[in-house]
Design a protein around this motif. Structure first.
Motif, short mmCIF file in Angstrom:
data_model
loop_
_atom_site.label_atom_id
_atom_site.label_comp_id
_atom_site.label_asym_id
_atom_site.label_seq_id
_atom_site.Cartn_x
_atom_site.Cartn_y
_atom_site.Cartn_z
N MET A 297 0.69 -1.15 -0.06
CA MET A 297 0.02 0.07 -0.01
C MET A 297 0.94 1.22 -0.08
O MET A 297 0.68 2.24 -0.75
CB MET A 297 -1.11 -0.04 1.34
CG MET A 297 -1.77 1.18 1.41
SD MET A 297 -2.70 1.36 2.87
CE MET A 297 -1.41 1.40 4.14
N TYR A 298 1.72 1.17 0.81
CA TYR A 298 2.81 2.49 0.82
C TYR A 298 3.60 2.59 -0.51
O TYR A 298 3.75 3.75 -0.86
CB TYR A 298 3.96 2.22 2.02
CG TYR A 298 4.73 3.37 2.19
CD1 TYR A 298 4.46 4.46 3.01
CD2 TYR A 298 6.11 3.19 1.49
CE1 TYR A 298 5.33 5.65 3.10
CE2 TYR A 298 6.96 4.28 1.67
CZ TYR A 298 6.42 5.45 2.71
OH TYR A 298 7.50 6.55 2.61
N GLU A 299 3.82 1.50 -1.15
CA GLU A 299 4.53 1.72 -2.49
C GLU A 299 3.65 2.14 -3.59
O GLU A 299 3.91 3.08 -4.43
CB GLU A 299 5.13 0.27 -2.94
CG GLU A 299 5.44 0.12 -4.29
CD GLU A 299 6.06 -1.31 -4.71
OE1 GLU A 299 7.20 -1.54 -5.18
OE2 GLU A 299 5.22 -2.13 -4.60
N GLN A 300 2.46 1.84 -3.45
CA GLN A 300 1.38 2.38 -4.48
C GLN A 300 1.19 3.78 -4.27
O GLN A 300 0.94 4.65 -5.26
CB GLN A 300 0.13 1.49 -4.56
CG GLN A 300 0.21 0.01 -4.86
CD GLN A 300 0.65 -0.09 -6.34
OE1 GLN A 300 0.11 0.98 -7.22
NE2 GLN A 300 1.43 -0.93 -6.91
N TRP B 258 2.94 6.15 -2.16
CA TRP B 258 3.95 7.14 -1.98
C TRP B 258 5.21 6.90 -2.87
O TRP B 258 5.88 7.55 -2.67
CB TRP B 258 4.46 7.24 -0.49
CG TRP B 258 3.34 8.03 0.32
CD1 TRP B 258 3.28 9.40 0.68
CD2 TRP B 258 2.24 7.62 0.91
NE1 TRP B 258 2.52 9.78 1.43
CE2 TRP B 258 1.50 8.79 1.40
CE3 TRP B 258 1.45 6.36 0.87
CZ2 TRP B 258 0.26 8.74 2.11
CZ3 TRP B 258 0.26 6.41 1.48
CH2 TRP B 258 -0.34 7.45 2.14
N GLY B 259 4.98 5.63 -3.69
CA GLY B 259 6.18 5.29 -4.38
C GLY B 259 5.70 5.85 -5.66
O GLY B 259 6.34 6.15 -6.71
N PHE B 260 4.38 5.18 -6.04
CA PHE B 260 3.81 5.28 -7.70
C PHE B 260 2.91 6.53 -7.63
O PHE B 260 2.28 6.72 -8.67
CB PHE B 260 3.30 4.15 -8.16
CG PHE B 260 4.34 2.90 -8.24
CD1 PHE B 260 5.45 2.99 -8.41
CD2 PHE B 260 3.85 1.53 -7.88
CE1 PHE B 260 6.49 2.12 -8.54
CE2 PHE B 260 5.00 0.40 -7.93
CZ PHE B 260 6.11 0.92 -8.45
N PHE B 261 2.39 7.09 -6.51
CA PHE B 261 1.57 8.14 -6.37
C PHE B 261 0.21 7.96 -6.68
O PHE B 261 -0.70 8.76 -6.87
CB PHE B 261 1.99 9.34 -7.00
CG PHE B 261 3.71 9.78 -6.88
CD1 PHE B 261 4.08 9.87 -5.63
CD2 PHE B 261 4.52 9.61 -7.94
CE1 PHE B 261 5.51 10.42 -5.53
CE2 PHE B 261 5.75 9.94 -7.77
CZ PHE B 261 6.15 10.58 -6.61
N HIS B 262 -0.15 6.52 -6.49
CA HIS B 262 -1.59 6.24 -6.87
C HIS B 262 -2.31 6.17 -5.82
O HIS B 262 -2.41 5.11 -4.92
CB HIS B 262 -1.72 4.83 -7.52
CG HIS B 262 -0.83 4.75 -8.63
ND1 HIS B 262 -0.74 5.85 -9.60
CD2 HIS B 262 0.02 3.79 -9.36
CE1 HIS B 262 -0.03 5.51 -10.71
NE2 HIS B 262 0.43 4.47 -10.78
N LEU B 263 -2.90 7.49 -5.17
CA LEU B 263 -3.57 7.45 -3.92
C LEU B 263 -5.04 6.52 -4.03
O LEU B 263 -5.35 5.77 -3.02
CB LEU B 263 -3.90 8.93 -3.52
CG LEU B 263 -2.80 9.68 -3.19
CD1 LEU B 263 -3.00 11.06 -2.64
CD2 LEU B 263 -1.81 9.03 -1.95
N ALA C 82 -5.74 3.52 -1.40
CA ALA C 82 -7.23 3.69 -0.69
C ALA C 82 -7.83 2.28 -0.80
O ALA C 82 -8.34 1.74 0.32
CB ALA C 82 -7.85 4.89 -0.89
N ALA C 83 -8.10 1.66 -1.98
CA ALA C 83 -8.48 0.56 -2.36
C ALA C 83 -7.75 -0.67 -1.46
O ALA C 83 -8.31 -1.63 -0.82
CB ALA C 83 -8.34 0.31 -3.70
N ILE C 84 -6.46 -0.71 -1.53
CA ILE C 84 -5.74 -1.51 -0.64
C ILE C 84 -5.95 -1.51 0.79
O ILE C 84 -6.33 -2.60 1.60
CB ILE C 84 -4.19 -1.34 -0.91
CG1 ILE C 84 -3.86 -1.51 -2.47
CG2 ILE C 84 -3.43 -2.52 0.09
CD1 ILE C 84 -2.51 -1.46 -2.77
N ALA C 85 -6.23 -0.22 1.26
CA ALA C 85 -6.47 -0.09 2.77
C ALA C 85 -7.69 -0.81 2.85
O ALA C 85 -7.81 -1.45 4.20
CB ALA C 85 -6.36 1.35 3.10
#
Length: 323
Positions: free
Chosen positions: A278-281, A283-288, A292-295
């Motif tokens: 989730m952190y990679e998507q 804050w790494g790839f900037f796909h908020l 949010a879907a992963i969360a």
């Protein structure tokens, strides 16, 4: 000498008791509202920092949102979820979360139960040992992970040095899938075993001593006392620690992030958990939106696991009640 009223003279009337003053409307209203006023701070904070982020995350998960332009939102519906389930790295992180959770939770709780059983006896310096149990939990996760990363180093790590003394070759604890997951699980075990041991110890001390005395009079050994007295008395505590450890394993983030310093969880994502994914998507790839879907997937996964655990515990309780 007692004075009496003259004959034929009526005694003075006794004044009626004073009627209790009725509470005013303001006082009655305060008695009605005051319980809610006392609990209002908790629900206010929960709504602001718990409920609102949860609902807003569900809202964001339905849109395409980038970290650079958070104000530009494009409706996607369930597109973030379908893209998530089509990503192979999501399933890899889900598998890693499960394996690391099992590798860290099961030995952790078994060791904690054994340590609590030892500390429950009268030992010299048991207060010191009980206090020392909390030291790993009080240690910063960053400091603990950095130390263990050095211990599990491939070339100069202490673990490989000890393995070499007994005839084993060096193990690459950072690139190997099983080896890296064992290393990350070891950090979790070291940090949380003492915490759970103190919880078990508190549960053991609430078990009536008469049960142990009766078992000892019947000739039960300490092992049988542990099986037939301690474990049944600790069942609610064990269920609690299993639920809390399951939630913690699902949300595992700090240890795998700091173990090698990579948000991808190794060169082949071999120990990337759902929290790290989730952190990679986000804050790494900037796909908020996808983060949010992963969360929300993690949240639903925790609800399912906790519900299944509660259902199994309830069925076991009913079976024992029928005996």
């Amino acid at each position: 000498m007692t004075l009496t009223a003259p004959a034929g003279t009526a005694a003075p009337p006794t004044p009626p008791p004073a009627r209790a003053a009725r509470p005013s409307a303001v006082r009655r209203a305060w008695r009605t509202v005051s319980p809610y006023a006392f609990i209002a701070p908790f629900f206010t904070l929960f709504a602001a920092f718990g409920l609102f982020p949860l609902l807003y995350t569900a809202f964001v998960s339905l849109y395409r949102v980038e970290l650079q332009t958070p104000g530009d939102m494009e409706w996607r519906g369930l597109g973030n979820y379908t893209a998530l389930f089509a990503d192979e790295f999501f399933w890899i992180s889900l598998r890693n979360t499960f394996t690391i959770g099992v590798l860290s939770t099961v030995p952790q709780l078994v060791m904690a139960l054994g340590l609590a059983h030892l500390l429950n006896y009268r030992l010299r310096g048991r207060t010191f040992f009980r206090t020392a149990m909390l030291l790993p939990y009080a240690t910063s996760v960053a400091a603990a992970t950095l130390v263990f990363a050095q211990l599990f180093g491939r070339d100069f790590g202490l673990v490989n040095y000890v393995l070499g003394l007994v005839g084993f070759g060096p193990v690459d604890w950072q690139t190997g899938t099983v080896a890296s997951q064992i290393a990350v699980s070891t950090i979790v075990i070291w940090r949380w075993t003492g915490y759970n041991a103190l919880i078990y110890l508190a549960g053991m001390q609430s078990i009536p001593s008469e049960l142990y005395e009766a078992a000892e009079m019947d000739g039960a050994s300490r092992w049988r006392q542990f099986l037939h007295v301690t474990l049944p008395g600790l069942r609610p505590t064990i269920v609690f620690t299993v639920v809390v450890s399951t939630i913690g394993a699902t949300q595992l983030f700090g240890e795998p992030l700091l173990y090698e310093g990579s948000i991808s969880g190794g060169i082949s994502h071999q120990y990337q958990t759902l929290g790290l994914y989730m952190y990679e998507q986000g804050w790494g790839f900037f796909h908020l939106g996808r983060a949010a879907a992963i969360a929300w997937v993690m949240f639903l996964l925790i609800v399912v696991l906790v519900g299944a655990n509660a259902l199994l515990a309830r069925r076991r309780t009913r079976k024992e009640a029928r005996r």
